[in-house]
Write an enzyme that holds these catalytic residues in place. Structure first.
Site, PDB file in Angstrom:
ATOM      1  N   ARG A 113      -5.603  18.100  11.339  1.00 35.30           N
ATOM      2  CA  ARG A 113      -4.942  16.971  12.015  1.00 35.30           C
ATOM      3  C   ARG A 113      -5.085  17.214  13.506  1.00 35.30           C
ATOM      4  O   ARG A 113      -4.593  18.227  14.032  1.00 35.30           O
ATOM      5  CB  ARG A 113      -3.473  16.859  11.612  1.00 35.30           C
ATOM      6  CG  ARG A 113      -2.708  15.872  12.482  1.00 35.30           C
ATOM      7  CD  ARG A 113      -1.378  15.467  11.919  1.00 35.30           C
ATOM      8  NE  ARG A 113      -1.538  14.560  10.801  1.00 35.30           N
ATOM      9  CZ  ARG A 113      -0.627  13.660  10.421  1.00 35.30           C
ATOM     10  NH1 ARG A 113       0.505  13.553  11.075  1.00 35.30           N
ATOM     11  NH2 ARG A 113      -0.836  12.880   9.394  1.00 35.30           N
ATOM     12  N   HIS A 140      -7.975   7.855   9.510  1.00 36.33           N
ATOM     13  CA  HIS A 140      -6.970   8.499   8.654  1.00 36.33           C
ATOM     14  C   HIS A 140      -7.391   8.231   7.202  1.00 36.33           C
ATOM     15  O   HIS A 140      -6.767   7.448   6.482  1.00 36.33           O
ATOM     16  CB  HIS A 140      -5.585   7.929   8.968  1.00 36.33           C
ATOM     17  CG  HIS A 140      -4.441   8.772   8.509  1.00 36.33           C
ATOM     18  ND1 HIS A 140      -4.616   9.954   7.801  1.00 36.33           N
ATOM     19  CD2 HIS A 140      -3.097   8.611   8.630  1.00 36.33           C
ATOM     20  CE1 HIS A 140      -3.427  10.481   7.542  1.00 36.33           C
ATOM     21  NE2 HIS A 140      -2.494   9.690   8.033  1.00 36.33           N
ATOM     22  N   GLN A 143      -4.999   8.518   4.098  1.00 37.52           N
ATOM     23  CA  GLN A 143      -4.015   7.444   4.073  1.00 37.52           C
ATOM     24  C   GLN A 143      -4.616   6.184   3.444  1.00 37.52           C
ATOM     25  O   GLN A 143      -4.021   5.580   2.549  1.00 37.52           O
ATOM     26  CB  GLN A 143      -3.553   7.138   5.514  1.00 37.52           C
ATOM     27  CG  GLN A 143      -2.496   6.063   5.608  1.00 37.52           C
ATOM     28  CD  GLN A 143      -1.179   6.498   4.984  1.00 37.52           C
ATOM     29  OE1 GLN A 143      -0.642   7.533   5.347  1.00 37.52           O
ATOM     30  NE2 GLN A 143      -0.672   5.736   4.027  1.00 37.52           N
ATOM     31  N   ASP A 246       1.895  -0.610  11.077  1.00 38.04           N
ATOM     32  CA  ASP A 246       2.004   0.788  11.529  1.00 38.04           C
ATOM     33  C   ASP A 246       2.732   0.766  12.876  1.00 38.04           C
ATOM     34  O   ASP A 246       2.891  -0.299  13.491  1.00 38.04           O
ATOM     35  CB  ASP A 246       0.593   1.395  11.656  1.00 38.04           C
ATOM     36  CG  ASP A 246       0.601   2.896  11.925  1.00 38.04           C
ATOM     37  OD1 ASP A 246       1.687   3.522  11.856  1.00 38.04           O
ATOM     38  OD2 ASP A 246      -0.475   3.452  12.213  1.00 38.04           O
ATOM     39  N   CYS A 286       2.388   2.964   6.564  1.00 43.07           N
ATOM     40  CA  CYS A 286       1.948   4.341   6.281  1.00 43.07           C
ATOM     41  C   CYS A 286       3.053   5.360   6.562  1.00 43.07           C
ATOM     42  O   CYS A 286       2.978   6.484   6.070  1.00 43.07           O
ATOM     43  CB  CYS A 286       0.695   4.663   7.083  1.00 43.07           C
ATOM     44  SG  CYS A 286       0.866   4.320   8.838  1.00 43.07           S
ATOM     45  N   ARG A 314      -0.070   9.501  -1.794  1.00 41.19           N
ATOM     46  CA  ARG A 314      -0.818  10.460  -0.964  1.00 41.19           C
ATOM     47  C   ARG A 314      -1.059  11.726  -1.783  1.00 41.19           C
ATOM     48  O   ARG A 314      -2.156  12.297  -1.766  1.00 41.19           O
ATOM     49  CB  ARG A 314      -0.020  10.809   0.316  1.00 41.19           C
ATOM     50  CG  ARG A 314       0.120   9.671   1.326  1.00 41.19           C
ATOM     51  CD  ARG A 314      -1.187   9.381   2.041  1.00 41.19           C
ATOM     52  NE  ARG A 314      -1.758  10.546   2.689  1.00 41.19           N
ATOM     53  CZ  ARG A 314      -1.460  10.943   3.938  1.00 41.19           C
ATOM     54  NH1 ARG A 314      -0.602  10.272   4.663  1.00 41.19           N
ATOM     55  NH2 ARG A 314      -2.054  12.001   4.468  1.00 41.19           N
TER      56      ARG A 314
HETATM   57  N1   CP Z   1       1.365   8.680   7.134  1.00 41.83           N
HETATM   58  C1   CP Z   1       1.277   9.951   7.565  1.00 41.83           C
HETATM   59  O1   CP Z   1       0.166  10.469   7.799  1.00 41.83           O
HETATM   60  O2   CP Z   1       2.461  10.576   7.662  1.00 41.83           O
HETATM   61  P1   CP Z   1       2.700  11.967   8.428  1.00 41.83           P
HETATM   62  O3   CP Z   1       2.360  11.731   9.870  1.00 41.83           O
HETATM   63  O4   CP Z   1       4.158  12.278   8.204  1.00 41.83           O
HETATM   64  O5   CP Z   1       1.801  13.008   7.817  1.00 41.83           O
END
Ligand code: CP
Length: 328
Positions: A113, A140, A143, A246, A286, A314
């Site tokens: 990440r 992402h 997601q 989002d 998300c 997820r």
């Molecule tokens: N949607 C998502 O990626 O959540 P987090 O940022 O909590 O991992």
């Protein structure tokens, strides 16, 4: 040859559907702990990744991504190691190359990440272990896979939401309302690959990247779907079966918070907007949500909101991805 998951653009529609089929099996094979029971299905994935270790290098906070990957590895018989920003400090304490080469001697895959997408690309290039993008400023993918899997599930399961049963992904319209960001890019790629209609409603100057939009529109057309861009939220949700939003201010954009809240104020998903979509349109986000900004409480908590099913998926989808990339 190792395979990475950096962007949905790199996957074929067949590969996406294979992930979804395996996700179905994984979901059935192990009733989730929340529901208490193991139903004894014949597929047992509890040792699928026995002896394998996943490193999670996170330069930003996370709930869903970190926890779903860690729990997923555990449920598949493997192990995970979380490396917080201070531990590796990519590019500062150690170059991406040296970190990746070292980790590749210890572990079997990396979830990264990061702020900049180029870091994901570099990590994938230099790592001997598969790299999974756990969110970058461009993409992402995990997601979007979970999102489209959730939509497929809702529209095909007779015991799901009755009025939705019988619609296939091919005749659904997803309206994404808000910032043309990483999540929007990944939804565009996934909808285009699977032939799902998608409308994007974003303020001028905050639309998805031109190259992403053009690529997705062309591919969607070949797959019998359309992708349309609007600068008005009401136009975007007209005829939509699903409304998705989002946050307006993503991690790293905190300095722009006030100006963004002003620019996006007409793009809030509230009851008025929902009334302009198809009856009983499903609501997706998300998460994390900034309640009262991009979405109101009465919408995110409504009976048609599927945000927590989306979050749960997820776990199931990422387990399928892990098996595809790491399974022997
Ligand atoms: N949607 C998502 O990626 O959540 P987090 O940022 O909590 O991992």
């Amino acid at each position: 040859m190792k395979k990475d998951l950096i962007s949905i653009k790199d996957l074929s529609s067949q590969e996406i559907n294979e992930v979804f089929s395996l996700t179905d099996k994984l979901k059935k094979s192990r009733d989730c702990p929340r529901r208490g029971l193991s139903l004894g299905f014949k597929n047992d994935f509890s040792k699928a990744l026995k002896g394998k270790t996943l490193a999670l290098i996170f330069q930003k906070p996370s709930n869903r991504t970190r926890v779903s990957f860690e729990v997923g590895m555990y449920q598949l018989g493997g192990n995970s190691i979380y490396l917080s920003p201070g531990e590796i400090n990519l590019g500062v304490r150690e170059s991406i190359k040296d970190a990746a080469k070292t980790l590749s001697r210890f572990i079997d895959a990396i979830v990264l990440r990061t702020f900049e997408h180029k870091d994901c690309l570099e990590m994938a290039k230099v790592s001997d272990a598969p790299v999974i993008n756990g969110l970058s400023d461009f993409s992402h993918p995990c997601q979007a896979l979970a999102d489209l899997y959730t939509i497929k599930e809702k529209f095909s399961r007779p015991s799901g939401i009755p009025q939705k049963a019988g619609k296939s992904l091919k005749n659904i319209t997803l309206a994404y309302v808000g910032d043309g960001n990483n999540v929007c890019n990944s939804l565009l790629f996934t909808c285009a690959k699977l032939g799902v209609n998608m409308n994007v409603g974003a303020p001028k100057g905050y639309e998805p990247e031109e190259t992403v939009l053009k690529y997705s529109q062309e591919l969607a057309g070949k797959n019998g779907a359309s992708i349309k861009l609007f600068n008005n939220a009401f136009d975007a949700v007209s005829g939509a079966d699903v409304i998705y939003t989002d946050v307006w201010v993503s991690m790293g954009q905190e300095e722009e918070a006030n100006i963004r809240k002003e620019i996006f104020k007409d793009f809030q998903v509230n009851l008025d907007l929902v009334k302009s979509a198809n009856k009983n349109a499903l609501i997706m986000h998300c998460l994390p949500a900034h309640r009262g900004e991009e979405i109101t409480d009465d919408v995110i908590d409504s009976k048609n909101s599927i945000v927590f099913d989306q979050a749960e998926n997820r776990l199931h989808v990422e387990k399928a991805v892990l098996i595809k990339l790491l399974g022997s």
